[in-house]
Design an enzyme around this catalytic site. Structure first.
Site, PDB file in Angstrom:
ATOM      1  CG  HIS A 106      25.966 -18.676 -25.445  1.00 43.84           C
ATOM      2  ND1 HIS A 106      25.787 -19.893 -24.841  1.00 43.84           N
ATOM      3  CD2 HIS A 106      25.592 -18.848 -26.742  1.00 43.84           C
ATOM      4  CE1 HIS A 106      25.344 -20.776 -25.735  1.00 43.84           C
ATOM      5  NE2 HIS A 106      25.219 -20.153 -26.889  1.00 43.84           N
ATOM      6  CE1 TYR A 107      27.623 -15.498 -17.928  1.00 40.36           C
ATOM      7  CE2 TYR A 107      25.751 -14.007 -17.860  1.00 40.36           C
ATOM      8  CZ  TYR A 107      26.528 -14.987 -17.272  1.00 40.36           C
ATOM      9  OH  TYR A 107      26.204 -15.470 -16.023  1.00 40.36           O
ATOM     10  CB  THR A 108      32.651 -14.951 -22.763  1.00 40.04           C
ATOM     11  OG1 THR A 108      32.943 -13.630 -22.290  1.00 40.04           O
ATOM     12  CG2 THR A 108      32.286 -14.899 -24.244  1.00 40.04           C
TER      13      THR A 108
ATOM     14  CG  HIS B 274      23.781 -21.431 -22.689  1.00 38.05           C
ATOM     15  ND1 HIS B 274      25.126 -21.531 -22.417  1.00 38.05           N
ATOM     16  CD2 HIS B 274      23.365 -22.707 -22.919  1.00 38.05           C
ATOM     17  CE1 HIS B 274      25.500 -22.792 -22.480  1.00 38.05           C
ATOM     18  NE2 HIS B 274      24.455 -23.532 -22.780  1.00 38.05           N
TER      19      HIS B 274
ATOM     20  CD  GLU C  46      29.758 -17.972 -25.632  1.00 38.14           C
ATOM     21  OE1 GLU C  46      29.611 -17.033 -24.811  1.00 38.14           O
ATOM     22  OE2 GLU C  46      29.657 -19.180 -25.331  1.00 38.14           O
TER      23      GLU C  46
ATOM     24  CG  ASP D 111      25.235 -18.171 -20.675  1.00 41.39           C
ATOM     25  OD1 ASP D 111      24.968 -19.117 -19.929  1.00 41.39           O
ATOM     26  OD2 ASP D 111      25.679 -18.325 -21.823  1.00 41.39           O
TER      27      ASP D 111
END
Length: 304
Positions: free
Chosen positions: A80-82, A191, A144, A201
């Site tokens: 994922h990225y935040t 994700h 993440e 993401d």
């Protein structure tokens, strides 16, 4: 001993006692193990940590541990990225109703944050599906990555790049996890792959190919197969027969799509997610020759 000697002795004792009183003694650390314990593996004769019941009235014997009929609960690795900075990411992922097992910060340092024990379920994927399984949280590890994501709009996207020092952290960590859990290459996913249309993401700038070539993590197609399949592209992309075959191939690789012969919203979202992962130069949801060939090449390699 004369009077002066007594006085000198008393003063010396006072300073010694005072010194002892002010000396800092480190506190004793006591670790109480409740369910995690060390046992001897009957097959390897090696000690290992295990989580098991500990009862007062009965002995839980490990004479026959472990059974050969078992495998890992963890089958998927989701990236994922935040979309927020490190400070806010740590706050959200530890104090809100969302979490991940690991957080990769955006600092050029040697730190990776463990937020959830790998034996526990982190809340990172939400409503999700991959390879016919729903709720990927139950059988995955979530990572993440601090990245601001799309700083533009859907019509005019402007995704933030990933610095090399951050990808090195991702590479080392994912390599370790994949090896320990024997995670299949096609089960290292974003994700966006497990929740197409709902989540974008880790975005089109995440270097999936670098992760594959430099760390041996995840899936990637062979260029020779891609070239061969591009020569076989049927060009008639409007027929229901062609669309149904594309949907079947997407489902075979892992995406949750219908096989109704129509490019509906669910199918288009899956195509976009696939392109962001394997063909990030153009992720418009249109199955052109290159997208079709990459999908065919991946299934040939991983789902023969």
């Amino acid at each position: 001993m004369n009077f002066k000697g007594l006085v000198f002795s008393a003063i010396s004792c006072f300073f010694i006692l005072a010194s002892c009183a002010t000396k800092k003694v480190p506190p004793k650390t006591i670790t109480k193990v409740i369910r995690d314990t060390v046992i001897i593996n009957s097959k390897t004769d090696q000690p290992e940590m295990t989580r098991a019941a500990k009862l007062d009235k009965y002995k839980v014997t490990t004479d026959y541990y472990p059974s050969i009929s078992q495998d890992e609960r963890v089958r998927f690795l989701v990236l994922h990225y935040t979309a927020i900075n490190t400070e806010l990411s740590l706050k959200v992922l530890t104090q809100k109703d969302v979490s991940a097992h690991y957080l990769i910060n955006d600092y050029d340092d040697k730190t990776i944050n463990l937020l959830v024990d790998e034996t526990k379920r982190a809340w990172h994927a939400g409503v999700s599906s991959w390879k016919g399984l729903d709720n990927i949280n139950f059988s995955s590890i979530g990572i993440e990555i601090v990245n601001l994501g799309n700083k533009g709009t859907d019509a005019y996207p402007n995704y933030a790049p990933y610095p090399d020092y951050q990808i090195k952290k991702v590479g080392e960590l994912t390599q370790d996890i994949v090896k320990r859990y024997n995670i299949s290459p096609f089960n290292v996913i974003g994700h966006s792959d497990v929740a197409p249309g709902r989540k974008p993401d880790p975005g089109p700038l995440f270097p999936w190919k670098k992760l594959y070539t430099d760390y041996g993590v995840g899936a990637w197609y062979d260029d020779t197969d891609k070239y061969i399949f591009m020569q076989q592209y049927p060009w008639d992309t409007t027929s229901s027969v062609f669309i149904t075959q594309v949907q079947t191939d997407l489902k075979k690789y892992g995406y949750n799509v219908p096989t109704n012969g129509m490019i509906d919203t669910q199918t288009k979202n899956a195509i976009v997610a696939f392109q962001m992962h394997f063909r990030p130069e153009k992720y418009d949801g249109v199955v052109d020759a290159e997208t079709w060939a990459i999908l065919k090449a991946l299934n040939k390699k991983y789902n023969p």
